[in-house]
Design a protein around this motif. Structure first.
Motif, PDB file in Angstrom:
ATOM      1  N   ALA A  58      27.790  30.851 -22.940  1.00  0.00           N
ATOM      2  CA  ALA A  58      27.771  29.876 -24.037  1.00  0.00           C
ATOM      3  C   ALA A  58      27.162  30.518 -25.274  1.00  0.00           C
ATOM      4  CB  ALA A  58      26.973  28.641 -23.633  1.00  0.00           C
ATOM      5  N   VAL A  59      27.911  30.437 -26.370  1.00  0.00           N
ATOM      6  CA  VAL A  59      27.383  30.858 -27.660  1.00  0.00           C
ATOM      7  C   VAL A  59      27.123  29.582 -28.451  1.00  0.00           C
ATOM      8  CG1 VAL A  59      27.895  32.087 -29.806  1.00  0.00           C
ATOM      9  CG2 VAL A  59      28.591  33.063 -27.609  1.00  0.00           C
ATOM     10  N   ILE A  60      25.857  29.324 -28.722  1.00  0.00           N
ATOM     11  CA  ILE A  60      25.488  28.057 -29.352  1.00  0.00           C
ATOM     12  C   ILE A  60      25.046  28.300 -30.783  1.00  0.00           C
ATOM     13  CG2 ILE A  60      24.098  25.971 -29.160  1.00  0.00           C
ATOM     14  CD1 ILE A  60      23.630  26.621 -26.228  1.00  0.00           C
ATOM     15  N   ASN A  61      25.818  27.796 -31.719  1.00  0.00           N
ATOM     16  CA  ASN A  61      25.421  27.806 -33.117  1.00  0.00           C
ATOM     17  C   ASN A  61      24.462  26.638 -33.311  1.00  0.00           C
ATOM     18  OD1 ASN A  61      25.145  27.596 -35.863  1.00  0.00           O
ATOM     19  ND2 ASN A  61      27.262  26.958 -36.249  1.00  0.00           N
ATOM     20  N   PRO A  62      23.204  26.900 -33.603  1.00  0.00           N
ATOM     21  CA  PRO A  62      22.258  25.777 -33.653  1.00  0.00           C
ATOM     22  C   PRO A  62      22.319  24.955 -34.926  1.00  0.00           C
ATOM     23  CG  PRO A  62      21.103  27.837 -33.978  1.00  0.00           C
ATOM     24  CD  PRO A  62      22.547  28.192 -33.782  1.00  0.00           C
TER      25      PRO A  62
ATOM     26  N   ALA B 273      21.331  21.098 -25.596  1.00  0.00           N
ATOM     27  CA  ALA B 273      22.566  21.824 -25.295  1.00  0.00           C
ATOM     28  C   ALA B 273      22.343  22.889 -24.223  1.00  0.00           C
ATOM     29  CB  ALA B 273      23.111  22.478 -26.574  1.00  0.00           C
ATOM     30  N   VAL B 274      21.233  23.593 -24.321  1.00  0.00           N
ATOM     31  CA  VAL B 274      20.939  24.617 -23.311  1.00  0.00           C
ATOM     32  C   VAL B 274      20.740  23.972 -21.945  1.00  0.00           C
ATOM     33  CG1 VAL B 274      19.255  26.370 -22.591  1.00  0.00           C
ATOM     34  CG2 VAL B 274      20.027  26.271 -24.967  1.00  0.00           C
ATOM     35  N   THR B 275      20.047  22.847 -21.932  1.00  0.00           N
ATOM     36  CA  THR B 275      19.849  22.126 -20.665  1.00  0.00           C
ATOM     37  C   THR B 275      21.194  21.736 -20.068  1.00  0.00           C
ATOM     38  OG1 THR B 275      17.767  21.282 -21.536  1.00  0.00           O
ATOM     39  CG2 THR B 275      18.687  20.153 -19.614  1.00  0.00           C
ATOM     40  N   GLN B 276      22.050  21.232 -20.916  1.00  0.00           N
ATOM     41  CA  GLN B 276      23.389  20.859 -20.444  1.00  0.00           C
ATOM     42  C   GLN B 276      24.144  22.066 -19.878  1.00  0.00           C
ATOM     43  OE1 GLN B 276      26.452  20.759 -23.307  1.00  0.00           O
ATOM     44  NE2 GLN B 276      27.320  18.793 -22.577  1.00  0.00           N
ATOM     45  N   GLN B 277      24.134  23.163 -20.622  1.00  0.00           N
ATOM     46  CA  GLN B 277      24.854  24.353 -20.168  1.00  0.00           C
ATOM     47  C   GLN B 277      24.264  24.883 -18.862  1.00  0.00           C
ATOM     48  OE1 GLN B 277      27.691  25.530 -21.622  1.00  0.00           O
ATOM     49  NE2 GLN B 277      27.482  23.632 -22.776  1.00  0.00           N
TER      50      GLN B 277
ATOM     51  N   GLY C 269      23.702  16.881 -23.425  1.00  0.00           N
ATOM     52  CA  GLY C 269      24.326  17.635 -24.500  1.00  0.00           C
ATOM     53  C   GLY C 269      24.706  16.722 -25.661  1.00  0.00           C
ATOM     54  N   ARG C 270      23.916  15.701 -25.845  1.00  0.00           N
ATOM     55  CA  ARG C 270      24.176  14.797 -26.983  1.00  0.00           C
ATOM     56  C   ARG C 270      24.185  15.617 -28.264  1.00  0.00           C
ATOM     57  NH1 ARG C 270      20.027  11.209 -24.674  1.00  0.00           N
ATOM     58  NH2 ARG C 270      18.730  12.578 -25.932  1.00  0.00           N
TER      59      ARG C 270
END
Lengths: 246, 246, 246, 246, 246, 246
Positions: free
Chosen positions: F4-8, F60-64, F240-241
């Motif tokens: 996962a690449v997450i743009n914060p 989001a990290v928790t979701q991933q 992941g809200r």
């Protein structure tokens, strides 16, 4: 992609072991060559041995460059000659100490390094400073075994390494361990399981780093320190004399 | 005492110039040998050249050690192979970059270094960090001339060096200058007069440092990193093949 | 050449011992003066003592400068007033801590320092940072003896120093030892023999460094921090009041 | 609480200006004494002047300690003798460079320092390293004016300081400015208004830091480097000879 | 002046204890508000907890800024969110780790820190580097107690802290101790008495530092990194939701 | 493997551009998710924005993590919340600044960084120190454009970036360039061609680093600073809200 992992010493046994340890980690598309330098000392134990391996190592790099290699790993924890290799190579070059340090810093707040002989400790300490990890490196330790014992008396060597790792965990409060010799490559998986924290082998780290950099399309900068050698004729035959596959 | 100053490149002209520059600074009792490495590149311009000079350099050091030399100066500003030389030698060994930095720190609060080619700047910067002088070193600068021009077009080379020194004084506000190439050894005296501050040549600094350490009765520690090479048979013939007096 | 070694405390006994220790190391052509500062404390044990010795030390340096001295060694391991001395002096000035550190870095990859009282440890640690040797200095240790005990109870003092050196070797894995007090000057030779690695005395190191810098024709830069004091009239009588030969 | 701010030079005019600048910043309950050292140089411009002010400064601190002072500020930007003062004093002691650096680091990500003469730049740079602010300090700059010009030609001096600050803002991209001389204390308020960022005077910073430390009930540790001087009789008369109120 | 000390966790008990500990140290003219962040974790034990406290902390700072607060202390030893708070606030903001380190460096040549859990040690080590105190910090130690035990089992917690301090004094030879958790604020006075050296609580240090900076008329620089957030509407309600007085 | 690449930040346009730039560099076997944080600011321009993006990023990290992700890249050049993400995640986590620095150090002796706004320069400088690259980083520069201009006025933004890179090459003599904003990801290839040296995008570097570490079988150490958060219930819904795919 074509990756060469060059063990800059002449030990066939160690090179075979490195090849075995790392080949299952390579990406499917990677064409991996694991080589050794036949004209080099049987093991690299100090500055003199580092110097003694260089002619063969650079000849091997020249040969690989002519063969169109995409990236190179120098598989000795002293990272000998990496700057000179970068001058010769178009693609990226990394030493296994640098790669292991990079991986350790990503997955742990600090680490200790366990190498073979005490005389190598100051060499590794200097590399740690060069790579900007002196604040993360709790201590560089020696298991006090000759490199060759990893071949000749593997049980005793494994015990000495494990014992030093246990001391590192207890005394240095380190969150990861780096194995400070290419010859320990086969120990990483088992030690990771038994030590409860990452035990990192630079050979695998180097391979994966180089696959990543090559995969990103990044090559060695020729705009300064790593420009091609000025006296190209000096670069040697590139016949790879003394450069032997695992 | 017996001191060997070894220019690790193969230039007879540069070696003769070094010999001429430094011989009038030697102590009366010093027996001075200035040597060059015939198998080495004609000049050391980058990591590859450093590696290429090592076999001959180490063979020369082995030869000198057998002749009973008391101390050794490696007369190239990249300080190539100094660690390996220290393993071979019983007496002290110093590179001219380290010696020049030590002398500059003693007589000035800061300094700039003027070397030849831009590609050598990062190499020298790394040495400055290694020697613990990053806070005193204002800047490492390149006159942007090849080493060989110091022989072949000395007037132009001298002008380029002087011009870069003038920039260093004006822009870096430095209190001393270090000449960043053994081939500039003959320029130090005149430049000191014209620049109004010490202009330090590492060849003289190296000679005087080694005379001092030998004179103090101090030898290289064999209790760790600089212990004799383990594989003594690897140290080479010591015949000094390719090692030629100035 | 004319060299002055100035012990900035007032102890006649310590000054005599320094004179005796170092005089056999001087170059034949060196005219050596070993002086003490009669108005200074009997020993320098902390920042206050450092400050207290300065008026006499600077007066002595002024006197020596007028006598045409070529170089000066400040023979106290705290290197007190060296910057101020450099402003007064035309020739080079060095403290014995700096000189010892320079010599140790040349012959060993790392070292530990053994000084007298624990209160001096932070002072020496700060000097080690200033001289860019924090990465080579394994530890600064105190034998926990007052400076004066080196005169008054030399056997006990020698045992305490030797015992701390043994701890340093065992625990710090250091390749060389620096004696952290001018009053230990006479111990270096014997300890070098018994410890199996260089045990470095800063008084001898300082003398040989200064002989080397003077011999190289290098003087203190007057282009910045070490320019002559602006208020020359403040420099004092230069009569060397309280400055007494060994 | 009783706070002494000691200007370690002998200038009555500068001391009066410091007293005027800082007195309106003191806490209501603070009993503030601003003193000068009559036996010291008229200004502190270099290492020699630092040394020359010490006997009077330490005598003044001894006197204040006997009077029961709670905390001391040494009001010269070179922070001369602060370690020695800490040995004498029971309460906290701070120099104005250290205090200014602490305040600047709290309110800005980086800063530049503007001092008087170029010869003081290396002295201040060394302090910045000592205080652990080398990464925040963009540059130490000199307005190239003698300290005394701040008294004798205040308009010209103010213009030179302002001009150097403008250069610092434009070239160093610094978020705050530190005034690098106690004699600039009266300029801080106006310059803060015109420069659009904090312009910090160390005299006020030192006063407020010491009020804070004293108010926190914290005194100087006597467990090591700042323990009382061993030879108490050396601490001097404490009569405060040459120590004169503003 | 108006000072807000914000405990960024939600523990009412800890906040009350902080309020009690520090209120007797405040200056008479200081109007002190001690707050906690009701939406935050009950204690800050690691990076995640730091992140989890931020929304409430920043809302509280926004609220205090609207109320016209003059200065802010973030009372958690991890100094979470201090940079973001500085962007919001006009006046100065400090974390208690930074303040404690500043005070310790002023009164001692070195110090050790005793925090709660081992997992916080690397976080504090990184702060020590950021604040430029790595050379003065002998070691960061953990008493190996959860933060909450300081409330729930205060006797055992106090014993564990004291025991770790004793180890620090014996093994680190440190001249001062910093308490590495806001929840230890009430222990400082007693431990100072029993330990024979300053034992510094960051809450008091932070309060006195902020009083000092505000008293000096210095505000946060808006010329760079700490300029007001660009998207002001993002700064939140500023209703101080979840922000509760002690 | 799942990466996962997450743009914060919350910019859909920037996230789409990142996805487009990096997807052609992924390994064939990599299942790549590029996400943005809907509750975050539209761009991360300073410490406050970093804090503001954290709740959504950590959710989001928790979701991933619950979805079984193997490795995570935080795609903002300030590397916000990486430590907290490492506590949540089992696999490795890297920020794009760290990854870019690692790659640059492998292929060049030094580099400069070009970011967007001047206010971000000190943030990036601090990261460079944290990653141990202060000696290789010639300078952190700002093109002086808001992040959003990379979307809204791409031609002008590209010109500003290119112009700053040209200044970096001319003035800093740097051998490589790092693009200091995730929003510049699409510029790297063209700039590499036109600039004659590697121009490195952290998004690609991060992806390839994480692929490498995951491929080496190395996970985040749970033996210290990056252990799972103690209060697991605080880790949030993990629904992941506000976490939206590109």
């Amino acid at each position: 992609m074509d990756i060469a992992v060059i063990n800059p010493n002449s030990s066939a046994a160690m090179t075979a072991r490195i090849a075995q340890s790392i080949s299952r980690y390579k990406a499917p598309a990677t064409h991996l060559r694991v080589l050794r330098v036949e004209t080099a000392p049987i093991s690299i134990q100090g500055h003199f041995d580092e110097a003694a391996c260089l002619p063969g190592l650079l000849d091997a790099v020249t040969q690989q460059e002519r063969l169109g290699v995409d990236g190179i790993v120098v598989a000795c924890f002293d990272d000998p000659g990496v700057g000179a290799c970068r001058e010769i190579a178009t693609g990226p070059v990394i030493g296994i100490c640098e790669a292991a340090v990079v991986f350790a810093k990503t997955v742990a707040a600090n680490f200790s390094i366990v190498t073979t002989l005490p005389r190598s400790v100051p060499i590794v300490e200097e590399l740690v400073v060069k790579y900007g990890a002196e604040r993360q490196c709790r201590q560089v330790r020696a298991a006090d075994i000759p490199v060759i014992s990893l071949e000749e008396d593997p049980d005793r060597a494994r015990k000495a390494v494990r014992s030093e790792i246990e001391k590192a965990i207890a005394q240095d409060r380190c969150e990861a361990i780096i194995l400070g010799c290419a010859g320990m490559s086969d120990l990483a998986e088992e030690l990771t399981r038994t030590c409860g924290r990452p035990v990192i082998d630079g050979c695998v780290a180097g391979l994966k780093m180089i696959e990543g950099i090559v995969g990103a399309g990044i090559v060695t900068s020729k705009a300064g320190a790593f420009d091609y050698p000025i006296g190209r004729e000096l670069v040697g035959s590139g016949a790879g004399r003394g450069c032997v596959p695992a």
